[in-house]
Structure formats: C-alpha cells, structure tokens
Design a protein around this motif. Structure first.
Motif, PDB file in Angstrom:
ATOM      1  N   VAL A  24     -11.259  17.565  -7.848  1.00 30.78           N
ATOM      2  CA  VAL A  24     -12.550  17.883  -7.233  1.00 30.78           C
ATOM      3  C   VAL A  24     -13.680  17.438  -8.151  1.00 30.78           C
ATOM      4  O   VAL A  24     -14.646  16.809  -7.720  1.00 30.78           O
ATOM      5  CB  VAL A  24     -12.653  19.395  -6.930  1.00 30.78           C
ATOM      6  CG1 VAL A  24     -14.044  19.761  -6.430  1.00 30.78           C
ATOM      7  CG2 VAL A  24     -11.596  19.809  -5.930  1.00 30.78           C
ATOM      8  N   PHE A  25     -13.535  17.734  -9.438  1.00 28.49           N
ATOM      9  CA  PHE A  25     -14.578  17.330 -10.394  1.00 28.49           C
ATOM     10  C   PHE A  25     -14.679  15.812 -10.481  1.00 28.49           C
ATOM     11  O   PHE A  25     -15.775  15.264 -10.612  1.00 28.49           O
ATOM     12  CB  PHE A  25     -14.301  17.921 -11.773  1.00 28.49           C
ATOM     13  CG  PHE A  25     -14.352  19.420 -11.810  1.00 28.49           C
ATOM     14  CD1 PHE A  25     -15.249  20.136 -11.041  1.00 28.49           C
ATOM     15  CD2 PHE A  25     -13.478  20.124 -12.618  1.00 28.49           C
ATOM     16  CE1 PHE A  25     -15.297  21.519 -11.072  1.00 28.49           C
ATOM     17  CE2 PHE A  25     -13.516  21.501 -12.665  1.00 28.49           C
ATOM     18  CZ  PHE A  25     -14.424  22.209 -11.899  1.00 28.49           C
ATOM     19  N   MET A  26     -13.546  15.130 -10.424  1.00 22.30           N
ATOM     20  CA  MET A  26     -13.574  13.668 -10.497  1.00 22.30           C
ATOM     21  C   MET A  26     -14.284  13.076  -9.290  1.00 22.30           C
ATOM     22  O   MET A  26     -15.091  12.149  -9.420  1.00 22.30           O
ATOM     23  CB  MET A  26     -12.155  13.117 -10.608  1.00 22.30           C
ATOM     24  CG  MET A  26     -11.531  13.378 -11.967  1.00 22.30           C
ATOM     25  SD  MET A  26      -9.927  12.604 -12.166  1.00 22.30           S
ATOM     26  CE  MET A  26      -8.862  13.780 -11.363  1.00 22.30           C
ATOM     27  N   VAL A  27     -14.023  13.599  -8.101  1.00 25.53           N
ATOM     28  CA  VAL A  27     -14.677  13.095  -6.888  1.00 25.53           C
ATOM     29  C   VAL A  27     -16.171  13.391  -6.924  1.00 25.53           C
ATOM     30  O   VAL A  27     -16.985  12.553  -6.543  1.00 25.53           O
ATOM     31  CB  VAL A  27     -14.014  13.698  -5.622  1.00 25.53           C
ATOM     32  CG1 VAL A  27     -14.834  13.409  -4.386  1.00 25.53           C
ATOM     33  CG2 VAL A  27     -12.603  13.168  -5.465  1.00 25.53           C
ATOM     34  N   LEU A  28     -16.539  14.578  -7.392  1.00 31.34           N
ATOM     35  CA  LEU A  28     -17.965  14.900  -7.508  1.00 31.34           C
ATOM     36  C   LEU A  28     -18.672  13.948  -8.474  1.00 31.34           C
ATOM     37  O   LEU A  28     -19.769  13.466  -8.195  1.00 31.34           O
ATOM     38  CB  LEU A  28     -18.152  16.345  -7.978  1.00 31.34           C
ATOM     39  CG  LEU A  28     -17.878  17.422  -6.947  1.00 31.34           C
ATOM     40  CD1 LEU A  28     -17.888  18.799  -7.600  1.00 31.34           C
ATOM     41  CD2 LEU A  28     -18.895  17.359  -5.832  1.00 31.34           C
ATOM     42  N   SER A  31     -18.960  10.508  -6.813  1.00 31.66           N
ATOM     43  CA  SER A  31     -19.982  10.529  -5.763  1.00 31.66           C
ATOM     44  C   SER A  31     -21.375  10.533  -6.371  1.00 31.66           C
ATOM     45  O   SER A  31     -22.275   9.827  -5.885  1.00 31.66           O
ATOM     46  CB  SER A  31     -19.794  11.759  -4.873  1.00 31.66           C
ATOM     47  OG  SER A  31     -18.523  11.743  -4.274  1.00 31.66           O
ATOM     48  N   ALA A  32     -21.563  11.304  -7.424  1.00 28.63           N
ATOM     49  CA  ALA A  32     -22.871  11.343  -8.091  1.00 28.63           C
ATOM     50  C   ALA A  32     -23.209   9.988  -8.700  1.00 28.63           C
ATOM     51  O   ALA A  32     -24.358   9.535  -8.631  1.00 28.63           O
ATOM     52  CB  ALA A  32     -22.874  12.433  -9.169  1.00 28.63           C
ATOM     53  N   ALA A  33     -22.217   9.324  -9.280  1.00 26.76           N
ATOM     54  CA  ALA A  33     -22.456   8.014  -9.889  1.00 26.76           C
ATOM     55  C   ALA A  33     -22.839   6.977  -8.839  1.00 26.76           C
ATOM     56  O   ALA A  33     -23.775   6.184  -9.045  1.00 26.76           O
ATOM     57  CB  ALA A  33     -21.218   7.559 -10.654  1.00 26.76           C
ATOM     58  N   ILE A  40     -31.061   3.858  -7.906  1.00 28.78           N
ATOM     59  CA  ILE A  40     -31.652   2.862  -8.810  1.00 28.78           C
ATOM     60  C   ILE A  40     -31.851   1.538  -8.080  1.00 28.78           C
ATOM     61  O   ILE A  40     -32.912   0.915  -8.164  1.00 28.78           O
ATOM     62  CB  ILE A  40     -30.769   2.678 -10.054  1.00 28.78           C
ATOM     63  CG1 ILE A  40     -30.796   3.951 -10.907  1.00 28.78           C
ATOM     64  CG2 ILE A  40     -31.210   1.465 -10.872  1.00 28.78           C
ATOM     65  CD1 ILE A  40     -29.730   4.005 -11.983  1.00 28.78           C
ATOM     66  N   LYS A  41     -30.820   1.127  -7.333  1.00 27.40           N
ATOM     67  CA  LYS A  41     -30.876  -0.145  -6.615  1.00 27.40           C
ATOM     68  C   LYS A  41     -31.999  -0.162  -5.578  1.00 27.40           C
ATOM     69  O   LYS A  41     -32.673  -1.175  -5.383  1.00 27.40           O
ATOM     70  CB  LYS A  41     -29.528  -0.389  -5.933  1.00 27.40           C
ATOM     71  CG  LYS A  41     -29.423  -1.672  -5.162  1.00 27.40           C
ATOM     72  CD  LYS A  41     -28.039  -1.790  -4.544  1.00 27.40           C
ATOM     73  CE  LYS A  41     -27.955  -2.999  -3.642  1.00 27.40           C
ATOM     74  NZ  LYS A  41     -26.649  -3.052  -2.969  1.00 27.40           N
TER      75      LYS A  41
END
Length: 92
Positions: A24-28, A31-33, A40-41
C-alpha cells in the motif's frame, strides 16, 4: 514469535500487519511521484492534476518503463492458463 493465523509467516501480529501494509505504501509513493511529475510537466499544483490522466498512466504503464502491467489469472482466458497441481476455484 508465533505465526499469524493463515499468514504462513512466522512473526508477531504487529509485524505481520506492518508487512501487509508495505505494498500500500509503495503504491501511494508511486502515485504521488507520478502526480508530482504531471504537476511539474503541466506547470500546475498537484491538486490540479487531472485524476483521470493519472489513473490512466498508472493503469497502462505502472512501472513507467513500458513493461506491460501484471495480468490477473481469469478463467475467461482459459486458452492461456495452465493448471499444475490442485487448485480451488473462487469468484468475487
């Protein structure tokens, strides 16, 4: 240490719950990245990122390196599924 019920992992319940949260933390984080990259783009705030575009990116290119996303095994694609050993069939 005792084994958590049904986990197959010998650890305390607190450790097992923490391990279950890692994906869950990895997906969050992912997604945030991706949302930050889009902000930025597009020279906008993260809150103004198009949610549908973010969702589409995460669904079609989740690894951001053009590796196809994982495919869940589904009986409707039985010509591509080979069973070895004994399997139980479940549905949601």
């Amino acid at each position: 240490m005792r084994e958590s019920a049904g986990s197959g992992l010998p650890c305390s319940l607190a450790a097992y719950v923490s391990i279950r949260m890692e994906p869950v933390f990895m997906v969050l984080g992912q997604s945030a990245a991706v949302a930050a990259h889009l902000a930025i783009k597009n020279h906008c705030s993260v809150q103004d990122v198009d949610g549908n575009k973010l969702k589409n990116i995460l669904n079609t290119n989740p690894y951001r390196n053009n590796v196809p996303p994982d495919v869940r095994v589904d009986n409707t694609f039985s010509e591509n599924v080979f069973y070895y050993g004994q399997w139980d069939t479940t549905s949601r």
